[in-house]
Every structure is written in structure tokens, then in C-alpha cells.
Write a protein that holds these residues in place. Structure first.
Motif, PDB file in Angstrom:
ATOM      1  N   VAL A   1      -7.183 -21.076  16.373  1.00  0.00           N
ATOM      2  CA  VAL A   1      -8.127 -21.649  15.418  1.00  0.00           C
ATOM      3  C   VAL A   1      -8.785 -20.457  14.736  1.00  0.00           C
ATOM      4  CG1 VAL A   1     -10.197 -23.070  15.122  1.00  0.00           C
ATOM      5  CG2 VAL A   1      -8.537 -23.641  16.915  1.00  0.00           C
ATOM      6  N   VAL A   2      -8.718 -20.443  13.402  1.00  0.00           N
ATOM      7  CA  VAL A   2      -9.263 -19.332  12.639  1.00  0.00           C
ATOM      8  C   VAL A   2     -10.082 -19.871  11.470  1.00  0.00           C
ATOM      9  CG1 VAL A   2      -7.546 -17.553  13.191  1.00  0.00           C
ATOM     10  CG2 VAL A   2      -7.074 -19.207  11.400  1.00  0.00           C
ATOM     11  N   ARG A   3     -10.927 -19.002  10.944  1.00  0.00           N
ATOM     12  CA  ARG A   3     -11.677 -19.388   9.749  1.00  0.00           C
ATOM     13  C   ARG A   3     -10.729 -19.520   8.571  1.00  0.00           C
ATOM     14  NH1 ARG A   3     -16.017 -14.890   9.812  1.00  0.00           N
ATOM     15  NH2 ARG A   3     -15.002 -14.558   7.831  1.00  0.00           N
TER      16      ARG A   3
ATOM     17  N   SER B   1     -19.777 -22.776  23.826  1.00  0.00           N
ATOM     18  CA  SER B   1     -19.192 -21.445  24.041  1.00  0.00           C
ATOM     19  C   SER B   1     -18.648 -20.888  22.734  1.00  0.00           C
ATOM     20  CB  SER B   1     -18.123 -21.466  25.135  1.00  0.00           C
ATOM     21  OG  SER B   1     -17.022 -22.247  24.750  1.00  0.00           O
ATOM     22  N   ILE B   2     -18.181 -21.746  21.847  1.00  0.00           N
ATOM     23  CA  ILE B   2     -17.691 -21.291  20.542  1.00  0.00           C
ATOM     24  C   ILE B   2     -18.857 -20.831  19.677  1.00  0.00           C
ATOM     25  CG2 ILE B   2     -16.592 -22.049  18.394  1.00  0.00           C
ATOM     26  CD1 ILE B   2     -14.753 -23.805  20.174  1.00  0.00           C
ATOM     27  N   GLN B   3     -19.956 -21.586  19.680  1.00  0.00           N
ATOM     28  CA  GLN B   3     -21.120 -21.200  18.869  1.00  0.00           C
ATOM     29  C   GLN B   3     -21.684 -19.852  19.317  1.00  0.00           C
ATOM     30  OE1 GLN B   3     -23.542 -24.738  19.215  1.00  0.00           O
ATOM     31  NE2 GLN B   3     -22.782 -25.572  17.298  1.00  0.00           N
ATOM     32  N   GLN B   4     -21.624 -19.580  20.616  1.00  0.00           N
ATOM     33  CA  GLN B   4     -22.136 -18.302  21.132  1.00  0.00           C
ATOM     34  C   GLN B   4     -21.312 -17.107  20.659  1.00  0.00           C
ATOM     35  OE1 GLN B   4     -22.262 -18.946  25.358  1.00  0.00           O
ATOM     36  NE2 GLN B   4     -24.025 -20.316  25.236  1.00  0.00           N
TER      37      GLN B   4
ATOM     38  N   TYR C   1      -8.325  -8.580  13.980  1.00  0.00           N
ATOM     39  CA  TYR C   1      -8.915  -9.806  14.516  1.00  0.00           C
ATOM     40  C   TYR C   1      -8.913  -9.707  16.035  1.00  0.00           C
ATOM     41  CZ  TYR C   1      -9.237 -12.713  10.333  1.00  0.00           C
ATOM     42  OH  TYR C   1      -9.603 -13.245   9.126  1.00  0.00           O
ATOM     43  N   GLU C   2      -9.977 -10.174  16.649  1.00  0.00           N
ATOM     44  CA  GLU C   2     -10.012 -10.301  18.101  1.00  0.00           C
ATOM     45  C   GLU C   2      -9.252 -11.575  18.471  1.00  0.00           C
ATOM     46  OE1 GLU C   2     -14.151  -9.273  19.854  1.00  0.00           O
ATOM     47  OE2 GLU C   2     -14.482 -10.165  17.878  1.00  0.00           O
ATOM     48  N   LEU C   3      -8.473 -11.512  19.521  1.00  0.00           N
ATOM     49  CA  LEU C   3      -7.773 -12.693  20.037  1.00  0.00           C
ATOM     50  C   LEU C   3      -8.553 -13.159  21.257  1.00  0.00           C
ATOM     51  CD1 LEU C   3      -4.146 -11.278  19.756  1.00  0.00           C
ATOM     52  CD2 LEU C   3      -5.264 -12.878  18.189  1.00  0.00           C
ATOM     53  N   LEU C   4      -9.282 -14.265  21.097  1.00  0.00           N
ATOM     54  CA  LEU C   4     -10.186 -14.746  22.136  1.00  0.00           C
ATOM     55  C   LEU C   4      -9.691 -16.067  22.701  1.00  0.00           C
ATOM     56  CD1 LEU C   4     -13.521 -14.074  20.208  1.00  0.00           C
ATOM     57  CD2 LEU C   4     -12.595 -12.717  22.108  1.00  0.00           C
ATOM     58  N   VAL C   5      -9.407 -16.083  23.991  1.00  0.00           N
ATOM     59  CA  VAL C   5      -8.907 -17.293  24.648  1.00  0.00           C
ATOM     60  C   VAL C   5     -10.090 -18.181  25.015  1.00  0.00           C
ATOM     61  CG1 VAL C   5      -7.573 -18.220  26.576  1.00  0.00           C
ATOM     62  CG2 VAL C   5      -6.928 -16.013  25.556  1.00  0.00           C
ATOM     63  N   LEU C   6     -10.005 -19.443  24.601  1.00  0.00           N
ATOM     64  CA  LEU C   6     -11.062 -20.408  24.914  1.00  0.00           C
ATOM     65  C   LEU C   6     -10.888 -20.913  26.347  1.00  0.00           C
ATOM     66  CD1 LEU C   6     -11.088 -22.434  21.578  1.00  0.00           C
ATOM     67  CD2 LEU C   6     -12.730 -20.692  22.329  1.00  0.00           C
ATOM     68  N   PRO C   7     -11.940 -20.853  27.175  1.00  0.00           N
ATOM     69  CA  PRO C   7     -11.806 -21.181  28.596  1.00  0.00           C
ATOM     70  C   PRO C   7     -11.720 -22.672  28.908  1.00  0.00           C
ATOM     71  CG  PRO C   7     -14.075 -20.672  28.094  1.00  0.00           C
ATOM     72  CD  PRO C   7     -13.293 -20.405  26.837  1.00  0.00           C
TER      73      PRO C   7
ATOM     74  N   ASN D   1     -19.837 -13.932  11.860  1.00  0.00           N
ATOM     75  CA  ASN D   1     -20.099 -12.495  11.768  1.00  0.00           C
ATOM     76  C   ASN D   1     -18.980 -11.624  12.344  1.00  0.00           C
ATOM     77  OD1 ASN D   1     -22.652 -13.292  10.850  1.00  0.00           O
ATOM     78  ND2 ASN D   1     -23.392 -13.447  12.949  1.00  0.00           N
ATOM     79  N   ARG D   2     -17.853 -12.216  12.698  1.00  0.00           N
ATOM     80  CA  ARG D   2     -16.775 -11.399  13.272  1.00  0.00           C
ATOM     81  C   ARG D   2     -15.418 -11.984  12.926  1.00  0.00           C
ATOM     82  NH1 ARG D   2     -17.832 -12.754  19.674  1.00  0.00           N
ATOM     83  NH2 ARG D   2     -16.245 -11.202  20.086  1.00  0.00           N
TER      84      ARG D   2
END
Length: 183
Positions: free
Chosen positions: A89-91, A6-9, A120-126, A14-15
């Protein structure tokens, strides 16, 4: 699905994204770490785990939207809110922590504000989670609690930080100041 897939997707190279790892806590000094989200949810329902700091500082993690996380199968975006301080977790090339905020108070809050200011988008990992274990209070939190001088210095640093955000990001940074002042 595997968290790595899901992280690779997300195509992170690129973002600009900060991956939010939902945080939980236990009051037990010994804990068998859950092997899956289903196991964690069961422990949550039984009361052996709690959402992180819900009884002390709910604002810090409420935007994670734990109710949504329970059933989420794909990463989902959340919006910045005042005092949001998730574990992310960030780059490596993301903005650094502001070094004014050492010790206790405002290090994660200011970092998330800066990430938000830079869009930055704040994306919650499921399928990811972390569990905070109980420990003795740190020296710095004790100073924060006991010293009006420490709290006053922290407030001064917060005001400086807001001024710096305004200089860097202009009108876009006004939302942080108005949120801080409750306007």
C-alpha cells in the motif's frame, strides 16, 4: 492494537514508505476468512493456509520475514532482495508501475525495485494480511510457460528496465543488476 492506529503512528505524509501486506494462500476453494491474526496463525499451523507461493516462488515473499511477523506488534522494516514482489500500500504520488510489464512477469518486482531505488522504506504491517484464493491459470501465465518467445521478450524488457534504472539512479542502481546476474 488496531491496524489503523499503527499506520497513523507511521506519519506517512512525512516519509516515503511502502506498507507491505503479508500474503498467504489457501488451496481450498472455500475458506472462512480469519477474523484476526491469531486465527490466521492457527490456520497456518494447521496447514489450511500457507505463506504465499512458498512452494513455487519463495524468493517473491521471503523478505517479508514471516517468522518475525508471527510475533510482531509494530511495523518493521525489511530490506529489498532480488525478486521481492510483495503486495504493498503506497501513497498515490509514488512511482507508477512500469507499463512495459503487462501480462505475466516482473510487474511487481520492477515496481518494488523502483521504490527501493527512490529510497522508500519497506514496512511490514504486523496486523494486516491478505489471502490468495485458488483460480484457473491466467492466459498470460500460460503464454509465459509455453512460449520461449514470450520469455525472451520479457528478458529484453528486464534488460531495458535495468538500463533505465542505471540512467536514472546511477551507481546506486548497480545492486539491482549485480543481483540479477548473481554476481
Amino acid at each position: 492494537s488496531c491496524p489503523r492506529n499503527s499506520i497513523q503512528q507511521l506519519e506517512l505524509p512525512n516519509r516515503k514508505a511502502a506498507l507491505v501486506v503479508p500474503a498467504f494462500e489457501t488451496l481450498h476453494y472455500r475458506l472462512t476468512f480469519p477474523k484476526s491474526k491469531a486465527e490466521l496463525l492457527s490456520m497456518l499451523d494447521m496447514g489450511s493456509l500457507y505463506t504465499f507461493r512458498y512452494h513455487v516462488w519463495p524468493k517473491g515473499h521471503a523478505p517479508t520475514d514471516y517468522a518475525k511477523w508471527r510475533t510482531a506488534t509494530v511495523p518493521y522494516r525489511v530490506e529489498w532482495q532480488p525478486d521481492f514482489e510483495p503486495y504493498v500500500v503506497v501513497r498515490r504520488d509514488c512511482p507508477r508501475y512500469d507499463q512495459r510489464f503487462v501480462g505475466f512477469g516482473w510487474n511487481k518486482v520492477s515496481h518494488i525495485m523502483e521504490l527501493d531505488a527512490q529510497e522508500y522504506e519497506l514496512l511490514v504491517l504486523p496486523n494486516a494480511f491478505m489471502i490468495h484464493m485458488p483460480h484457473a491459470p491466467s492466459f498470460d501465465i500460460s503464454k509465459f510457460r509455453l512460449s520461449a518467445g514470450y520469455r525472451g521478450c520479457l528478458q529484453t524488457l528486464r534488460e531495458e528496465f535495468h538500463q533505465d534504472l542505471s540512467r536514472k539512479y546511477g551507481a546506486a542502481a548497480l545492486k539491482y543488476l549485480t543481483a540479477e546476474r548473481g554476481l
